[in-house]
Write an enzyme that holds these catalytic residues in place. Structure first.
Site, PDB file in Angstrom:
ATOM      1  N   ASN A  86       0.802  -1.225   0.000  1.00 34.28           N
ATOM      2  CA  ASN A  86       0.000   0.000   0.000  1.00 34.28           C
ATOM      3  C   ASN A  86       0.835   1.275   0.000  1.00 34.28           C
ATOM      4  O   ASN A  86       0.391   2.313  -0.492  1.00 34.28           O
ATOM      5  CB  ASN A  86      -0.999  -0.001   1.168  1.00 34.28           C
ATOM      6  CG  ASN A  86      -0.349  -0.184   2.514  1.00 34.28           C
ATOM      7  OD1 ASN A  86       0.670  -0.870   2.652  1.00 34.28           O
ATOM      8  ND2 ASN A  86      -0.925   0.410   3.544  1.00 34.28           N
ATOM      9  N   GLU A  90       3.942  -4.251  12.257  1.00 37.43           N
ATOM     10  CA  GLU A  90       3.009  -3.157  12.011  1.00 37.43           C
ATOM     11  C   GLU A  90       1.857  -3.750  11.205  1.00 37.43           C
ATOM     12  O   GLU A  90       2.001  -4.025  10.012  1.00 37.43           O
ATOM     13  CB  GLU A  90       3.695  -2.010  11.257  1.00 37.43           C
ATOM     14  CG  GLU A  90       4.823  -1.355  12.021  1.00 37.43           C
ATOM     15  CD  GLU A  90       4.367  -0.685  13.304  1.00 37.43           C
ATOM     16  OE1 GLU A  90       3.160  -0.365  13.425  1.00 37.43           O
ATOM     17  OE2 GLU A  90       5.199  -0.503  14.206  1.00 37.43           O
ATOM     18  N   CYS A 112      -3.727   1.357   6.919  1.00 39.55           N
ATOM     19  CA  CYS A 112      -4.086   0.787   8.224  1.00 39.55           C
ATOM     20  C   CYS A 112      -4.811   1.795   9.103  1.00 39.55           C
ATOM     21  O   CYS A 112      -5.480   1.402  10.062  1.00 39.55           O
ATOM     22  CB  CYS A 112      -2.831   0.301   8.945  1.00 39.55           C
ATOM     23  SG  CYS A 112      -1.985  -1.014   8.071  1.00 39.55           S
TER      24      CYS A 112
END
Length: 480
Positions: A153, A248, A286
């Site tokens: 992303n 993460e 996220c």
């Protein structure tokens, strides 16, 4: 004829026996072919990194800082070229791709600054009689070679968050970019090759996912920095319990709008930010807004504004400067989002806008009356979809934020400083943003989550600490 992009093995170009295609998710066009390293080449890269580790750790700070400064400068010079590449391989709108390059420029600049000013600390030990004449110097040293596993992303900036801190502390890094988006990382390799960093201190290897377990298990790679799904992240951590693993992972980010955020200007601002950051990067962040939790006193007015502003998001060709929302990374991702929204509707949710798919593109979508048993209510959608929730108090709002397996960031729209500090204290997340959406990240701040959102922190200085350990030098017989 399409040229096959070579990868970077111990700082030099290399090509394997096979390759794979990278295609544009908007129109399916071929962006490029990428060479795949052989097993022997992967072994060569790991061996070179392990061999380089002692000397790289001893490299003078100015050498590492100069290399990082060079990368920052060259990324800035090549911004438009790299941004176009990000858009082509990832599908994100060009305006967001330019922003990503700008952030990576800053990450490498901050890493250069931190490399120069990381000095450790000193302490006198004669505070007790047994320490008379003793003085300590505490410095940090690399834990070893870093295996950096990056997601699709943010194919440049999240790569930067692994590579820059590793170089800053003198830790060799083997970078594995996402299979869907390896080209930005390979361009970064071109720039790293222009520096004086020692051979073996870095490699960029587009390794297929099925070959990663062996690399993850390799004892010569004691540090793993992973960004991606919680499922894969925890599989990695569970498989290597004696390694240092930073994760993460995902989120289910909430934007809370409280009763005091009630003026027309307030609600316009909240709706604008919520609409933008539920859809930026196609919702593939996220910390994209996935849940809007609004006090009943402002709910109806806010919903009207949010729906209008989501409808105003410009969709289409991500290469167009006017486009806000492009396609998802591929058609399968869009089909998954579609199935989640369809599941919510089947269980009683109402689609206020959007809810349609065309190829890899999913329309910006707002859902109300989302039932608790819908997958959209609990999992990370990673698409341009937000849900609206009405609450009757701050207590209820904060409880709703915490009623999630994830805990990455939250945004709280309030003017009350006491409520701001309460949010900071009570919300089970890694970051709280007051007066804005949860989607804000400054790349120098500590970034990470709690619960299923992962362990450890990124942010240049904090990742440098994560990649190193303290070592104490005690001097004796001194007249202090």
């Amino acid at each position: 004829m399409t040229t096959t992009h070579e990868f970077w093995l111990a700082g030099r170009r290399a090509s394997g026996d096979t390759d794979f295609e990278v295609r544009h998710s908007y129109d399916g066009s071929l962006v490029g072919k990428v060479a795949v390293p052989t097993d022997a080449q992967i072994e060569e890269a790991v061996a070179a990194a392990a061999a380089a580790a002692p000397a790289f750790a001893a490299t003078p700070a100015h050498v590492r800082a100069a290399a990082l400064d060079h990368v920052s400068k060259r990324l800035a010079e090549r911004t438009e070229e790299i941004a176009r590449l990000i858009t082509a391989e990832n599908g994100k709108p060009i305006k967001w791709a330019r922003g990503e390059v700008g952030r990576a420029v800053s990450v490498f600049r901050w890493a250069a600054e931190e490399a120069r000013r990381t000095n450790g600390e000193t302490m006198r030990l004669d505070t007790d009689p047994g320490g008379t004449g003793r003085f300590a110097v505490v410095r940090r040293f690399p834990k070893g070679v870093v295996l950096g596993i990056a997601p699709f992303n943010f194919p440049l900036n999240l790569v930067a968050h692994k590579v820059a801190p590793a170089i800053a502390v003198g830790a060799p890094i083997i970078l594995k970019p996402a299979p869907a988006t390896p080209l930005s990382a390979l361009v970064l390799g071109e720039i790293l090759a222009e520096t004086d960093l020692p051979a073996g201190s870095w490699s960029v290897l587009p390794v297929p996912n099925e070959k990663m377990p062996a690399l993850v298990q390799d004892v010569r790679l004691p540090v793993i920095s992973f960004t991606g799904s919680d499922k894969v992240g925890y599989q990695i951590m569970d498989s290597v319990p004696r390694k240092h693993v930073t994760l993460e992972l995902g989120g289910n980010a909430a934007a809370v709008v409280l009763a005091d955020w009630s003026s027309e200007a307030d609600l316009d601002w909240a709706a604008t930010r919520i609409a933008m950051f539920s859809n930026y990067q196609g919702g593939q962040s996220c910390i994209s807004v996935q849940r809007v939790i609004a006090d009943a006193s402002v709910y109806d007015a806010l919903v009207e504004k949010v729906v209008a502003k989501v409808r105003a998001q410009v969709t289409g060709d991500p290469a167009d400067d006017a486009v806000d929302v492009g396609p998802l990374v591929d058609e399968n991702a869009a089909k998954r989002v579609e199935s989640w929204v369809d599941d919510a509707v089947a269980k009683g949710a109402k689609v206020l806008t959007g809810g349609t798919r065309e190829g890899a593109a999913y329309a910006p979508t707002v859902v109300a009356d989302l039932p608790a048993d819908a997958i959209l209510a609990t999992a990370e959608v990673f698409g341009p979809v937000l849900s609206l929730h009405r609450v009757d108090s701050t207590d209820e709002a904060f409880a709703a934020v915490n009623d999630s397996a994830f805990g990455l960031q939250a945004g709280v729209f309030t003017h009350d400083v006491q409520t701001a500090f309460r949010a900071h204290r009570e919300l089970e997340v890694g970051g709280v943003v007051i007066g804005d959406a949860p989607s804000y990240r400054a790349d120098q701040m500590p970034y990470g989550g709690v619960k299923d959102s992962g362990v450890g922190r990124e942010g240049v200085k904090y990742a440098m600490a994560d990649f190193t350990y303290e070592k104490v030098l005690v001097l004796t017989g001194l007249d202090l």
